[in-house]
Design an enzyme around this catalytic site. Structure first.
Site, PDB file in Angstrom:
ATOM      1  N   ASN A 114       0.671  -1.275  -0.344  1.00 48.13           N
ATOM      2  CA  ASN A 114       0.304   0.072  -0.035  1.00 48.13           C
ATOM      3  C   ASN A 114       1.300   1.205  -0.266  1.00 48.13           C
ATOM      4  O   ASN A 114       0.411   1.651   0.466  1.00 48.13           O
ATOM      5  CB  ASN A 114      -1.090   0.044   1.260  1.00 48.13           C
ATOM      6  CG  ASN A 114      -0.073  -0.515   2.324  1.00 48.13           C
ATOM      7  OD1 ASN A 114       1.348   0.022   2.413  1.00 48.13           O
ATOM      8  ND2 ASN A 114      -1.077  -0.189   3.319  1.00 48.13           N
ATOM      9  N   GLU A 128       9.853   5.158  15.929  1.00 45.17           N
ATOM     10  CA  GLU A 128      10.085   4.806  14.326  1.00 45.17           C
ATOM     11  C   GLU A 128      10.800   5.339  13.875  1.00 45.17           C
ATOM     12  O   GLU A 128      11.788   4.735  13.021  1.00 45.17           O
ATOM     13  CB  GLU A 128       8.532   4.515  13.484  1.00 45.17           C
ATOM     14  CG  GLU A 128       7.655   4.246  13.993  1.00 45.17           C
ATOM     15  CD  GLU A 128       6.033   4.287  13.577  1.00 45.17           C
ATOM     16  OE1 GLU A 128       5.172   3.321  13.812  1.00 45.17           O
ATOM     17  OE2 GLU A 128       6.020   5.443  12.649  1.00 45.17           O
TER      18      GLU A 128
HETATM   19  N1  UDP Z   1      -1.395  -5.148   6.141  1.00 49.73           N
HETATM   20  C1  UDP Z   1      -1.573  -5.803   5.030  1.00 49.73           C
HETATM   21  N2  UDP Z   1      -3.247  -6.562   5.679  1.00 49.73           N
HETATM   22  C2  UDP Z   1      -3.739  -6.390   6.900  1.00 49.73           C
HETATM   23  C3  UDP Z   1      -3.442  -5.244   7.342  1.00 49.73           C
HETATM   24  C4  UDP Z   1      -2.394  -4.695   7.369  1.00 49.73           C
HETATM   25  O1  UDP Z   1      -1.043  -6.387   4.716  1.00 49.73           O
HETATM   26  O2  UDP Z   1      -4.703  -7.013   6.580  1.00 49.73           O
HETATM   27  C5  UDP Z   1       0.087  -4.046   6.209  1.00 49.73           C
HETATM   28  C6  UDP Z   1      -0.002  -3.275   4.664  1.00 49.73           C
HETATM   29  O3  UDP Z   1       0.575  -2.516   4.083  1.00 49.73           O
HETATM   30  C7  UDP Z   1      -0.320  -2.040   6.057  1.00 49.73           C
HETATM   31  C8  UDP Z   1       0.908  -2.532   7.251  1.00 49.73           C
HETATM   32  O4  UDP Z   1       0.837  -3.924   7.608  1.00 49.73           O
HETATM   33  O5  UDP Z   1       0.059  -0.512   5.420  1.00 49.73           O
HETATM   34  C9  UDP Z   1       0.569  -2.280   8.874  1.00 49.73           C
HETATM   35  O6  UDP Z   1      -1.381  -2.194   9.672  1.00 49.73           O
HETATM   36  P1  UDP Z   1      -1.852  -1.075  10.217  1.00 49.73           P
HETATM   37  O7  UDP Z   1      -2.790  -2.075  10.227  1.00 49.73           O
HETATM   38  O8  UDP Z   1      -0.931  -0.628  10.871  1.00 49.73           O
HETATM   39  O9  UDP Z   1      -2.012  -0.462   8.804  1.00 49.73           O
HETATM   40  P2  UDP Z   1      -1.334   0.882   8.343  1.00 49.73           P
HETATM   41  O10 UDP Z   1      -1.129   1.538   9.925  1.00 49.73           O
HETATM   42  O11 UDP Z   1       0.348   1.351   7.702  1.00 49.73           O
HETATM   43  O12 UDP Z   1      -2.925   1.945   8.136  1.00 49.73           O
END
Ligand code: UDP
Ligand code: MG
Length: 139
Positions: A114, A128
């Site tokens: 993403n 971080e």
């Molecule tokens: N991710 C994934 N599958 C999911 C949810 C998250 O592969 O169902 C990955 C995605 O790259 C995401 C990262 O894990 O950016 C960290 O997840 P988080 O829920 O913290 O999302 P973010 O904070 O990046 O929006």
């Protein structure tokens, strides 16, 4: 009080798409200043530590593999209300739910690939950024 720093990574998928420049342009035009920046590649061990909070989730192992699959750009960003404003700029985790014009809407491939990371709190922004940057690498 909201802090003025947030941390982002341009993830391997967006680097592979040659989107470093376009993404940094959007970030700059949204009013963020670059405080520190590094083009590097995470080992699987480093990616695992960065995403330690997600350990045990079904997507964790694949996420670690993806995040260590190629170079990334780590960036510490500065702006009033940085964490919240940056999360708005990048859009929802799953690009299918990301608002039109957000970075993930424009550049993400899927929920895993993403395009960008964004800190979820002031506290995590500091944790971080200190993972990547020493005091003398910040300006
Ligand atoms: N991710 C994934 N599958 C999911 C949810 C998250 O592969 O169902 C990955 C995605 O790259 C995401 C990262 O894990 O950016 C960290 O997840 P988080 O829920 O913290 O999302 P973010 O904070 O990046 O929006
Ligand atoms: Mg997160």
């Amino acid at each position: 009080m909201a802090g003025n720093l947030t941390f982002t990574m341009i993830k391997p998928d967006a680097v592979e798409k040659n989107a470093i420049g376009p993404i940094l342009k959007i970030i700059n035009e949204a009013g963020f200043r670059i405080n520190a920046m590094k083009y590097t590649r995470l080992s699987a061990g480093q990616a695992g530590r960065f995403y330690e909070i997600h350990k045990g989730r079904p997507f964790y192992e694949a996420l670690v593999e993806f995040m260590s699959s190629g170079p990334i750009v780590a960036v510490l960003l500065e702006k009033d209300n940085a964490v919240e404003d940056f999360r708005k700029l990048i859009g929802a985790t799953n690009p299918e739910n990301a608002d039109t014009g957000t970075i993930r809407n424009l550049f993400a491939t899927n929920v895993q690939m993403n395009a960008v990371h964004g800190s979820d709190s002031d506290e995590n922004a500091l944790i971080e950024s200190s993972f990547f940057f020493s005091e003398m690498e910040r300006f």
